[in-house]
Design a protein around this motif. Sequence first.
Motif, PDB file in Angstrom:
ATOM      1  N   GLN A   9      33.860  37.668  24.188  1.00  0.00           N
ATOM      2  CA  GLN A   9      32.689  37.702  25.074  1.00  0.00           C
ATOM      3  C   GLN A   9      32.400  36.347  25.699  1.00  0.00           C
ATOM      4  O   GLN A   9      31.244  35.949  25.881  1.00  0.00           O
ATOM      5  N   ILE A  10      33.469  35.630  26.012  1.00  0.00           N
ATOM      6  CA  ILE A  10      33.368  34.382  26.764  1.00  0.00           C
ATOM      7  C   ILE A  10      33.924  34.687  28.151  1.00  0.00           C
ATOM      8  O   ILE A  10      35.126  34.927  28.312  1.00  0.00           O
ATOM      9  N   ALA A  11      33.049  34.733  29.132  1.00  0.00           N
ATOM     10  CA  ALA A  11      33.456  35.070  30.490  1.00  0.00           C
ATOM     11  C   ALA A  11      34.388  33.992  31.034  1.00  0.00           C
ATOM     12  O   ALA A  11      34.235  32.810  30.724  1.00  0.00           O
ATOM     13  N   THR A  12      35.355  34.411  31.836  1.00  0.00           N
ATOM     14  CA  THR A  12      36.312  33.452  32.386  1.00  0.00           C
ATOM     15  C   THR A  12      36.435  33.603  33.897  1.00  0.00           C
ATOM     16  O   THR A  12      36.236  34.687  34.447  1.00  0.00           O
ATOM     17  N   VAL A  13      36.749  32.488  34.523  1.00  0.00           N
ATOM     18  CA  VAL A  13      37.079  32.456  35.944  1.00  0.00           C
ATOM     19  C   VAL A  13      38.359  31.640  36.045  1.00  0.00           C
ATOM     20  O   VAL A  13      38.413  30.513  35.559  1.00  0.00           O
ATOM     21  N   ARG A  14      39.383  32.219  36.645  1.00  0.00           N
ATOM     22  CA  ARG A  14      40.645  31.493  36.810  1.00  0.00           C
ATOM     23  C   ARG A  14      40.721  31.003  38.239  1.00  0.00           C
ATOM     24  O   ARG A  14      40.549  31.780  39.181  1.00  0.00           O
ATOM     25  N   VAL A  15      40.977  29.711  38.392  1.00  0.00           N
ATOM     26  CA  VAL A  15      40.985  29.100  39.710  1.00  0.00           C
ATOM     27  C   VAL A  15      42.256  28.289  39.886  1.00  0.00           C
ATOM     28  O   VAL A  15      42.630  27.518  38.994  1.00  0.00           O
ATOM     29  N   ASN A  16      42.910  28.459  41.030  1.00  0.00           N
ATOM     30  CA  ASN A  16      44.002  27.573  41.386  1.00  0.00           C
ATOM     31  C   ASN A  16      43.376  26.465  42.220  1.00  0.00           C
ATOM     32  O   ASN A  16      42.747  26.735  43.246  1.00  0.00           O
ATOM     33  N   LEU A  17      43.513  25.235  41.796  1.00  0.00           N
ATOM     34  CA  LEU A  17      42.823  24.117  42.440  1.00  0.00           C
ATOM     35  C   LEU A  17      43.523  23.613  43.694  1.00  0.00           C
ATOM     36  O   LEU A  17      42.994  22.745  44.376  1.00  0.00           O
ATOM     37  N   LEU A  18      44.688  24.148  44.000  1.00  0.00           N
ATOM     38  CA  LEU A  18      45.387  23.801  45.233  1.00  0.00           C
ATOM     39  C   LEU A  18      45.468  25.029  46.129  1.00  0.00           C
ATOM     40  O   LEU A  18      45.692  26.141  45.646  1.00  0.00           O
TER      41      LEU A  18
END
Length: 176
Positions: A9-18
């Motif tokens: 129950q730890i929400a995640t957001v995956r981001v490519n920084l480029l």
Amino acid sequence: MANELNAAQIATVRVNLLTEAEQRIDAATAELRFDANLLGVRTIAMIDRLASDHATASLPGGVLGAHAAAAACLIAAAARPHWVRAVASPTGRPDLAGEFLLIARAPTLLVVGEYDAQLRASNEDAADRIAGPTRIAVLDDVGHVIDEPRAQGVLAEMCRDWFRAHLRPRAKAHAR
């Protein structure tokens, strides 16, 4: 990793920084992936967006980044200390954060492979400079790349446990 965090129950957001264009340039030059300041600014922008969005504003924030994104996470922790409650970095390069290490106060987990002596040494040096509490965890029977399923599972559990221990819900503001 995201599956393990979401199951806890730890929400995640995956981001490519480029951007895609930057990724094409970086594929030829390998210079952008190590630009900690660029990656840090983009991590801060992501945090600002999450902190201002109604759905995520009240959630406690943690950041996880491997390689040079570890430095970006620590730069963001230094710049947004009220939002970043914890940092986790598997096989990261926190040393690229430079002087930001001296003001990054979020509890930080640095994970390195047992057989990656060079990365382990640079993480130990960086850990000595990080202002907040820092732990170095060593994955047994692993080098620089953590691609073996057992090691990936152990890593995911380490990060899950780190965030569980350090992410606390924000206190709600009371009207007076």
